[in-house]
Design an enzyme around this catalytic site. Structure first.
Site, PDB file in Angstrom:
ATOM      1  N   HIS A 146      -3.101   0.656  16.266  1.00 22.23           N
ATOM      2  CA  HIS A 146      -2.299   1.251  15.180  1.00 22.23           C
ATOM      3  C   HIS A 146      -0.975   1.841  15.668  1.00 22.23           C
ATOM      4  CE1 HIS A 146      -5.222   0.559  12.076  1.00 22.23           C
ATOM      5  NE2 HIS A 146      -6.167   1.175  12.752  1.00 22.23           N
ATOM      6  N   GLU A 192      -8.587 -11.624   9.395  1.00 17.99           N
ATOM      7  CA  GLU A 192      -9.244 -10.342   9.115  1.00 17.99           C
ATOM      8  C   GLU A 192      -9.907 -10.411   7.736  1.00 17.99           C
ATOM      9  OE1 GLU A 192      -6.540  -7.056   8.876  1.00 17.99           O
ATOM     10  OE2 GLU A 192      -8.142  -5.567   9.028  1.00 17.99           O
ATOM     11  N   ASN A 227       0.816  -1.216   0.000  1.00 16.87           N
ATOM     12  CA  ASN A 227       0.000   0.000   0.000  1.00 16.87           C
ATOM     13  C   ASN A 227       0.852   1.271   0.000  1.00 16.87           C
ATOM     14  OD1 ASN A 227      -2.378   1.421   0.030  1.00 16.87           O
ATOM     15  ND2 ASN A 227      -2.967   0.839   2.117  1.00 16.87           N
ATOM     16  N   GLU A 255      -4.623  -4.864  19.218  1.00 17.35           N
ATOM     17  CA  GLU A 255      -3.688  -5.006  18.088  1.00 17.35           C
ATOM     18  C   GLU A 255      -2.690  -3.858  18.027  1.00 17.35           C
ATOM     19  OE1 GLU A 255      -5.775  -5.809  14.487  1.00 17.35           O
ATOM     20  OE2 GLU A 255      -4.297  -4.779  13.250  1.00 17.35           O
ATOM     21  N   ASP A 309      -7.882  -2.189  17.295  1.00 14.78           N
ATOM     22  CA  ASP A 309      -6.576  -1.905  16.681  1.00 14.78           C
ATOM     23  C   ASP A 309      -6.067  -0.562  17.199  1.00 14.78           C
ATOM     24  OD1 ASP A 309      -4.375  -1.695  15.057  1.00 14.78           O
ATOM     25  OD2 ASP A 309      -5.435  -2.205  13.201  1.00 14.78           O
ATOM     26  N   HIS A 335     -14.959  -5.132  10.338  1.00 12.96           N
ATOM     27  CA  HIS A 335     -14.597  -3.834  10.923  1.00 12.96           C
ATOM     28  C   HIS A 335     -15.826  -2.994  11.182  1.00 12.96           C
ATOM     29  CE1 HIS A 335     -10.207  -3.275   9.489  1.00 12.96           C
ATOM     30  NE2 HIS A 335     -10.442  -4.521   9.810  1.00 12.96           N
ATOM     31  N   TRP A 355      -0.016   6.621  13.100  1.00  8.04           N
ATOM     32  CA  TRP A 355      -1.482   6.670  13.055  1.00  8.04           C
ATOM     33  C   TRP A 355      -2.060   5.358  13.525  1.00  8.04           C
ATOM     34  CZ3 TRP A 355      -2.659   2.649  10.101  1.00  8.04           C
ATOM     35  CH2 TRP A 355      -1.952   2.372   8.927  1.00  8.04           C
ATOM     36  N   GLU A 392       1.319  -7.050  11.333  1.00  2.31           N
ATOM     37  CA  GLU A 392       0.899  -6.796   9.948  1.00  2.31           C
ATOM     38  C   GLU A 392       1.998  -6.116   9.136  1.00  2.31           C
ATOM     39  OE1 GLU A 392      -2.631  -4.423  10.901  1.00  2.31           O
ATOM     40  OE2 GLU A 392      -1.719  -2.748   9.856  1.00  2.31           O
ATOM     41  N   ARG A 401     -14.077  -6.154  14.893  1.00  2.00           N
ATOM     42  CA  ARG A 401     -13.108  -5.154  15.347  1.00  2.00           C
ATOM     43  C   ARG A 401     -13.857  -3.845  15.543  1.00  2.00           C
ATOM     44  NH1 ARG A 401      -8.050  -2.414  12.035  1.00  2.00           N
ATOM     45  NH2 ARG A 401      -9.586  -0.788  11.647  1.00  2.00           N
ATOM     46  N   HIS A 446      -3.482 -10.430   8.713  1.00  2.66           N
ATOM     47  CA  HIS A 446      -3.945  -9.167   8.164  1.00  2.66           C
ATOM     48  C   HIS A 446      -4.762  -9.452   6.896  1.00  2.66           C
ATOM     49  CE1 HIS A 446      -2.325  -5.082   6.447  1.00  2.66           C
ATOM     50  NE2 HIS A 446      -3.491  -4.917   7.023  1.00  2.66           N
ATOM     51  N   ASP A 487      -6.363  -3.489   1.112  1.00  4.91           N
ATOM     52  CA  ASP A 487      -5.190  -3.279   0.270  1.00  4.91           C
ATOM     53  C   ASP A 487      -4.443  -4.588   0.004  1.00  4.91           C
ATOM     54  OD1 ASP A 487      -4.896  -2.371   3.147  1.00  4.91           O
ATOM     55  OD2 ASP A 487      -2.782  -2.653   2.675  1.00  4.91           O
ATOM     56  N   TYR A 505      -7.908   7.688  12.356  1.00  3.76           N
ATOM     57  CA  TYR A 505      -7.650   6.603  11.415  1.00  3.76           C
ATOM     58  C   TYR A 505      -8.360   5.349  11.909  1.00  3.76           C
ATOM     59  CZ  TYR A 505      -5.406   3.320   8.347  1.00  3.76           C
ATOM     60  OH  TYR A 505      -5.188   2.361   7.400  1.00  3.76           O
ATOM     61  N   ARG A 514       0.224 -11.505  13.202  1.00  7.90           N
ATOM     62  CA  ARG A 514      -0.665 -11.014  12.140  1.00  7.90           C
ATOM     63  C   ARG A 514       0.012 -10.912  10.775  1.00  7.90           C
ATOM     64  NH1 ARG A 514      -3.316  -6.840  11.791  1.00  7.90           N
ATOM     65  NH2 ARG A 514      -5.086  -7.981  10.950  1.00  7.90           N
TER      66      ARG A 514
END
Ligand code: KDG
Ligand code: MG
Length: 402
Positions: free
Chosen positions: A212, A339, A37, A236, A210, A122, A402, A262, A147, A312, A316, A159, A283
Site C-alpha cells: 500500500h 484480483e 472510491n 504490491e 500489498d 484476500h 496507508w 492500481e 494475498r 485490480h 469498490d 489497513y 495492476r
C-alpha cells in the site's frame, strides 16, 4: 444505429457504485463502471454534465473514435476522474458491440488464450494464527493464489486487515477514519508472517502481499530481500509510484517480483516502469484506466517488456468492471493474475451477471457483450451514502500513505 440516451446511475447496495448505461435508438443497451472510491460524485458529474450530451446521436460502433474524441477533445488529459468517465463509455460501447455481433467481448479481442482466469483472494487477520485460518479458508474454497495481510504488533489498526473477512470494505466511514503507522514495526513483523504461511501451506500456493505504498525504495528493497525465502508471486505497491526511477533501487537489491498500477490511469503513468522492466505485473484496471480499449493498449505495451497483467479487482470496482476485466483477461497473451474480492449479495442483485468462480478460476460470461447488467429498480432502493478511505499517520502525527 445511434446513441439515444445515456443514464448515470449512482447506487449504494452496501457501498457506492457509479454506472453508465447507454441506450441505442434500436433498444440495444450497454453498461460501464465509473466508480472512483470516495470521489464517486465527481465522476458522475463529469459524465452527466460533460460527456452524456456529447454522446447523443453518435454511432455506438465507433469505439476508438469515441475514445479519442473524449480523450483528445477535452484538451485536459489523464487523471482518475476523466479516465473513469471515458472508461465507462468505452466499456458500455464494447458491451453494445458484442450484443450487436452476438459474441462475448473476448471473441472480438482475439478469442481465448486460456481456459480460466486465475484469481487471488484476500486472507487477513490481526494475528498470524488468524491469518493462517483465513489462508486455509481460501485454499478450501479452491483458490490457487492468496494475498496475505497481517496486523502489526503495537499498532491498533492496519489497513488491509478487515472486519468482514469475505466482503472486505476499505471505505469504512462517512468521513475518513485515521490509523497510526510504524514502518519499523511493520518491517520487523512481515517476514515472520510469511515464514509461518509457507511452513503451513508448502511451496506451491501462490502468495502475494500489498504494501500500500508505505515504504521508501531502500525500505522496499529490504522488505523484498527479507521475503525472498518465501518466494512471493508479488510485492504490491512497495512505494508510491510517482517517482518511477526509485524502482531501480528496489530492482538492484531484490528478486521479489513487483506489482504496481492500481492508481494509474493511462499508459503514460506506467511507461518508465514498463520500458525499464522495473516491474513484473501491471495492476491497471478497466474502470480507472480508460476502459477495455486503453487497458488493452497498456497490456500490449507491457507484453513487449516481460510485464504481465494483474488487474485490480477490489470490492469498490463493480461487477460491471469485473465482467469487463474477465473478457480481457481470458484473451490477452500476457495475463498474470486477477484480483477477486467477492461482492455482497445486495451488490450482486443490483448487478446481475453470469461470470462465475470454479476451481480457483473465474470464468467470463459466454453471453453476447459483457454478460452483466444493472437492475435500475433495485439500484434505486439504495441511495448514495458518503464513504471514504482511511488516512494513515506516523506515530508523531505526520500524514503517511496507508
Ligand atoms: O479503493 C481502494 C481499494 O481498492 C484498495 O485499497 C484496494 O489496494 C487495494 C487492493 O489491492 O485491492
Ligand atoms: Mg493494492
Amino acid at each position: 444505429m445511434k446513441i439515444a440516451d445515456a443514464r448515470v446511475i449512482v447506487t449504494c447496495p452496501g457501498r457506492n457504485f457509479v454506472t453508465l448505461k447507454i441506450v441505442t435508438d434500436e433498444g440495444v443497451t450497454g453498461v460501464g463502471d465509473a466508480t472512483l472510491n470516495g470521489r464517486e460524485l465527481a465522476v458522475a458529474s463529469y459524465l452527466r454534465d460533460h460527456v452524456v450530451p456529447l454522446l447523443i446521436g453518435r454511432d455506438p460502433a465507433r469505439i476508438e473514435d469515441t475514445w479519442q474524441y473524449l480523450y483528445q477533445g477535452a484538451y485536459w488529459r489523464r487523471g482518475p476522474v476523466t479516465m473513469s468517465a471515458i472508461a465507462a463509455v468505452d466499456t458500455a460501447l464494447w458491451d453494445i458491440k458484442g450484443k450487436v455481433a452476438g459474441l462475448p467481448v473476448y471473441q472480438m479481442l482475439g478469442g481465448r488464450s486460456r481456459e480460466g482466469v486465475t484469481v487471488y483472494g484476500h486472507a487477513n487477520g490481526e494475528t498470524v494464527d488468524q491469518v493462517l485460518t483465513e489462508v486455509a479458508r481460501f485454499v478450501d474454497l479452491g483458490y490457487r493464489a492468496v494475498r496475505v495481510q497481517c496486523g502489526v504488533p503495537g499498532l491498533a489498526k492496519t489497513y488491509g486487515v478487515s472486519g468482514d473477512k469475505m466482503f472486505y470494505e476499505p471505505a469504512d466511514a462517512a468521513l475518513p477514519s485515521e490509523a497510526t503507522w510504524s514502518t519499523e514495526r511493520y518491517l520487523a513483523h512481515v517476514p515472520a508472517v510469511f515464514a509461518r504461511v509457507r511452513d503451513e501451506f508448502g511451496p506451491h500456493l501462490r502468495l502475494l502481499h500489498d504494501v500500500h505504498h508505505r515504504l521508501t525504495p531502500i525500505e522496499a528493497a529490504r522488505l523484498g530481500r527479507s521475503l525472498e525465502p518465501y518466494a512471493l508471486t508479488w510485492m504490491e505497491d512497495p512505494v508510491p509510484a510517482d517517482l518511477q526511477e526509485g524502482f531501480r533501487l528496489i530492482r538492484q537489491h531484490t528478486t521479489t517480483p513487483v506489482a504496481v498500477g492500481e492508481v494509474f490511469n493511462t499508459v503514460w503513468d506506467a511507461s518508465q516502469l514498463i520500458r525499464e522492466q522495473l516491474i513484473d505485473y501491471i495492476r491497471t484496471t478497466v474502470v480507472h484506466a480508460g476502459g477495455i480499449t486503453h487497458l488493452r493498449r497498456i497490456f500490449d505495451f507491457a507484453a513487449l517488456h516481460h510485464v504481465r497483467s494483474g488487474s485490480h479487482g477490489a470490492t469498490d470496482l463493480s461487477p460491471v468492471c469485473m465482467a469487463a476485466a474477465l473478457q480481457l483477461d481470458i484473451a490477452i497473451p500476457n495475463f498474470g493474475l486477477q484480483e477477486y474480492m467477492r461482492h455482497t449479495d445486495q451488490t450482486d442483485q443490483v448487478f446481475p451477471h453470469d461470470y462465475h468462480f470454479e476451481g480457483g478460476y473465474l470464468h467470463p460470461s459466454e453471453a453476447p457483450g459483457l454478460g452483466v447488467d444493472i437492475d435500475e429498480e433495485a439500484a434505486a432502493r439504495y441511495p448514495y451514502s458518503p464513504a471514504y478511505l482511511p488516512v494513515n499517520r506516523l506515530e508523531d502525527g505526520t500524514v503517511h500513505p496507508w
